[in-house]
Design a protein around this motif. Sequence first.
Motif, mmCIF file in Angstrom:
data_model
loop_
_atom_site.group_PDB
_atom_site.id
_atom_site.type_symbol
_atom_site.label_atom_id
_atom_site.label_comp_id
_atom_site.label_asym_id
_atom_site.label_seq_id
_atom_site.Cartn_x
_atom_site.Cartn_y
_atom_site.Cartn_z
ATOM 1 N N SER A 106 0.582 19.643 45.015
ATOM 2 C CA SER A 106 1.101 19.139 44.234
ATOM 3 C C SER A 106 1.822 17.760 43.829
ATOM 4 O O SER A 106 2.938 16.611 44.033
ATOM 5 N N SER A 107 2.931 18.538 44.419
ATOM 6 C CA SER A 107 4.282 17.681 45.032
ATOM 7 C C SER A 107 4.343 16.358 46.068
ATOM 8 O O SER A 107 4.891 16.000 46.227
ATOM 9 N N ASP A 131 -0.728 25.021 45.805
ATOM 10 C CA ASP A 131 -0.056 24.450 44.907
ATOM 11 C C ASP A 131 0.734 23.130 45.279
ATOM 12 O O ASP A 131 1.366 23.165 46.786
ATOM 13 N N ASP A 145 7.262 29.803 40.752
ATOM 14 C CA ASP A 145 7.416 28.467 40.047
ATOM 15 C C ASP A 145 7.082 28.102 41.267
ATOM 16 O O ASP A 145 7.059 27.824 42.376
ATOM 17 N N ARG A 146 7.779 26.405 40.582
ATOM 18 C CA ARG A 146 6.951 25.565 41.898
ATOM 19 C C ARG A 146 7.570 25.144 42.581
ATOM 20 O O ARG A 146 7.572 25.035 43.672
ATOM 21 N N THR A 147 9.556 25.134 42.854
ATOM 22 C CA THR A 147 9.740 25.161 43.963
ATOM 23 C C THR A 147 9.766 26.213 44.800
ATOM 24 O O THR A 147 9.464 25.885 46.007
ATOM 25 N N THR A 195 -3.040 21.167 39.966
ATOM 26 C CA THR A 195 -2.527 22.626 40.215
ATOM 27 C C THR A 195 -3.068 23.671 39.506
ATOM 28 O O THR A 195 -4.180 23.617 39.062
ATOM 29 N N ILE A 208 1.012 29.345 39.322
ATOM 30 C CA ILE A 208 2.494 29.214 39.521
ATOM 31 C C ILE A 208 2.645 27.789 38.041
ATOM 32 O O ILE A 208 1.325 27.616 37.639
ATOM 33 N N ASP A 261 3.329 25.631 36.486
ATOM 34 C CA ASP A 261 3.048 24.094 36.126
ATOM 35 C C ASP A 261 3.433 23.126 34.981
ATOM 36 O O ASP A 261 3.167 22.353 34.960
ATOM 37 N N ALA A 287 6.591 27.253 44.902
ATOM 38 C CA ALA A 287 5.188 27.326 45.213
ATOM 39 C C ALA A 287 5.079 26.077 46.470
ATOM 40 O O ALA A 287 4.265 25.945 47.453
ATOM 41 N N GLN A 288 6.012 25.201 46.194
ATOM 42 C CA GLN A 288 6.070 24.181 47.278
ATOM 43 C C GLN A 288 6.727 24.556 48.746
ATOM 44 O O GLN A 288 6.153 24.143 49.240
#
Length: 518
Positions: free
Chosen positions: A157-158, A155, A233-235, A165, A290, A292, A237-238
């Motif tokens: 996307s951030s 991911d 979750d995105r955290t 995503t 993830i 998203d 994944a980041q």
Amino acid sequence: MTADARRATDHALVVDTANGPVRGIDDGTVKSWKGIRYAAAPVGELRWRAPEAPARWTEPLDATRVGPVCPQPTDPKLPIDLGAPQGDDCLTLNVWAASDVDAGAGKPVMVCVHGGAYILGSSAQPLYHGRALASSGDVVIVTFNYRLGALGFLDLSSFGDQFATNVGIRDVLFALQWVRDNIAAFGGDPDRVTIFGESAGAGIVTTLLASPAAAGLFHAAIAQSSPATSVYDRTRAQRVAEQFLDVLDVRADEAHRLDAVPITAVTAAAQRVFDDVPSTTPGTLAFAPIIDGDLVPAHPVELAREGRTHRVPLIIGTNKHEASLFRWMKSPLMPITPKAIREMFSAIAAEQPGLQLPSEAQIREAYRGKTKIIGMRVARDIGFRMPSIWFAEGHCDVAPVYLYRFDFTTPMLRLLRLGAAHATELPYVWGNLVAGPKDPTFKLGGLKAGKAVSARIRTRWLNFAVDATPTGPQGDPAWPAYRKDDRATLVIDAQDRVVDDLDADVRTAWGDQVLSFR
């Protein structure tokens, strides 16, 4: 065959798809079309974007050979025959139909999502050759490639809007849309599609069952050994994405140049991150779907338990000795040692402090035996068995669910201490029992029994696909549906049997709280 007859046969194998005509081949039993491009090559600025339709062509394209497989790391510890060379133009699919199945026949369709820990594998693997399944004439078979590893499940996307995503999930949805729009010309019924997969492929199946974007694209599902709770979750994944950039020595404000990084560097970095993540955080994968808020609105298992999955019948299950393959490979993907299991529990407790985890005493009560055996069973159940049961418990409130456990093994696999390991059911499902002269599975016998097991499981899977329709019968694999009053489970072995509440002890130990990493 006369020249006129040959020309007529060749013409019959030319099928006009929405993107252009393709010419397949007929071996007298099964027709096949391979390497059909369903999306444009994901290169340049498309590398981490949602798939796009390929440029239309007008002359029939040769569809007699599989296309390139998604670029991926090669692991000498796991020498997989990918079936084709790696290449960027990998978003292709393959179709098999019996020779007497013509356009408009309206046959049910089975669409396979291959496995491989979200980083390995391809639809071109000999294991997934669809001839045996299609030869009955009951169904049309479709297999396809999707982006893997960092290309499909990293991911980014951030770091900018140019990164989509869940790119691998978007590929799967695009392939299913291709099936919806084109399969009738190959003899299939777009309103009777069963999606099935194993391991990561099954994880995609259970994720799509909870994805609004998948509504109407399939009408039944089969999930074999789904890591259904391995959705992050995105955290988290980041953090993985930042680790990937560090390996490539790319700053966050330089992420836009990732499109131009050589593909060999991308796959090498993916391999390093893939190895590092489960070593530092046992029980987790570097690359996975993830949450998203779009394709994946929340944890699929939790959505299932809330009755928010698609109302389609489901076969779901696991193998008796899932973890033995990972022990044999010396893979860190599954926490097997007491130390790794304790670390995993500590991480879960830290991330979900309100969760009531089973105590060590409860685990020892549920898993009687030696410490090493307990570790193997805990790894099996937290990775595959309990996620499948949790999903079944929720989904059975909205649609029929059929739970199974695959126990069959051969003398050689017992000798190797593999037993009914992860993925060992696949040859039986596909009817491709012997994977070449180096395959040890039947070296000490068991082939006759294996053929009988394969015949039964293929009949069950095919019957399920044939019977499942959006408005009519709900799929019947010929064993009782899973209900909370008896929890009927099919045990697939040399002789199949149905057992009520097969997992009572383990289910009691783990309780009904879903264990997952956020």
